[in-house]
Design an enzyme around this catalytic site. Sequence first.
Site, PDB file in Angstrom:
ATOM      1  N   HIS A  17       0.684  -1.201   0.056  1.00 21.61           N
ATOM      2  CA  HIS A  17       0.137  -0.126   0.057  1.00 21.61           C
ATOM      3  C   HIS A  17       0.948   1.268   0.000  1.00 21.61           C
ATOM      4  CE1 HIS A  17      -3.537  -2.259   0.713  1.00 21.61           C
ATOM      5  NE2 HIS A  17      -2.835  -2.937   1.747  1.00 21.61           N
ATOM      6  N   ARG A 168       6.716   3.238 -10.961  1.00 21.53           N
ATOM      7  CA  ARG A 168       7.640   4.151 -10.781  1.00 21.53           C
ATOM      8  C   ARG A 168       8.170   4.676 -12.120  1.00 21.53           C
ATOM      9  NH1 ARG A 168       8.382   0.154  -7.146  1.00 21.53           N
ATOM     10  NH2 ARG A 168      10.084  -0.734  -8.230  1.00 21.53           N
ATOM     11  N   GLU A 271       4.134  -4.805 -12.537  1.00 24.23           N
ATOM     12  CA  GLU A 271       5.415  -4.458 -13.024  1.00 24.23           C
ATOM     13  C   GLU A 271       6.045  -5.621 -13.800  1.00 24.23           C
ATOM     14  OE1 GLU A 271       6.673  -2.248  -8.861  1.00 24.23           O
ATOM     15  OE2 GLU A 271       7.670  -4.099  -9.433  1.00 24.23           O
TER      16      GLU A 271
END
Length: 357
Positions: A17, A168, A271
């Site tokens: 989270h 990211r 990812e």
Amino acid sequence: MKIAIRTDASVEIGTGHVMRCLTLAKQLVQEGMEIIFICRAFKGNSISYIETEGFKVFTLSASSDKNHLLWMRESWREDAGDTAQILQHLDKEIDLFIVDHYSLDENWEKEIRTLVRHIMVIDDLADRIHDCDILLDQNFYLNLEKRYEGLVPASCQMLLGPNYVLLRDEFLSIDINRIKHDGTIQNILVFFGGTDPTGETMKTLKAICELNLSDIEVNVVVGAANPQKEEIEAFCNQRPEFVFHCQVNNMAELMMKSDLAIGAGGSTSWERCFLELPALTIIVADNQKELSKAVASKGALYCLGESAKITSWHIGKKINELCHSPAKMIGMIHMCREIIDPEMVRKRLVVKKVMEL
């Protein structure tokens, strides 16, 4: 715009989270937003890490020894009161309050509603009612469009599916076309999240050792909150083909050089799919069951099942099978492309939606 984020990490909760909230926070800062975090100081929290990433954290005390998720469910009113007290003493009104917490629902959100302009919920369980203006569920499910029927207001803006995934910048900057896989396995990445409370990392490393894969490099990643990290590091140091990493900031690089990932069936799945990385996964939490089964049904990964039922023997058997099945590996690569569209993800659709508020 000032934004507050309420999320937690702990041994039971894990760090997922916090990590996805940090990803969103960094992208919002790039757009000029002011971000604060509100976190409870459970054992295994990520408060110091959030601060090292440059964000102000308002810390709520944690005096209970109960399971953290259970305590939050039972004490939601206390948590809402503590959070409201922080909001009331801020020098600026909160334009958007982001909640990423499995133990909080509409009751908690209604207590905060009058103190903020908008509420955004990040969820993937679809098991409780929310009072929110935006709901983000970045996961893939077979019934994706219907999961939240009756659980959010009719006016709620729904951001659903892997194209809304919070990745990211280290991932977003990668040219996917540079990644070349031919189905052979020369590098394995082992990563079971920040805490790995069920001990899957050691289970996997023992399985790999029993296969005697001395010609395959194994990168082993653990989080700083992993209670077995010293044991795992010592185990890796005894074997030249194993490379130990702790709390890395180059996960994208490690994934790019890998041919097979072994890990949990949580948010790291996106990812891996983004980088077209075949995966062997183990379910280590209830919220991973539906996600893992859905992605596995599409053929983008192979799910062994729930951790309590999986031994080193099961893991080793599947690794050995994949090492001798380049066609199966290539099949997983192709299905990753079916689940997630890298160009859509690069548009940062969640950030764009927040900017429209």
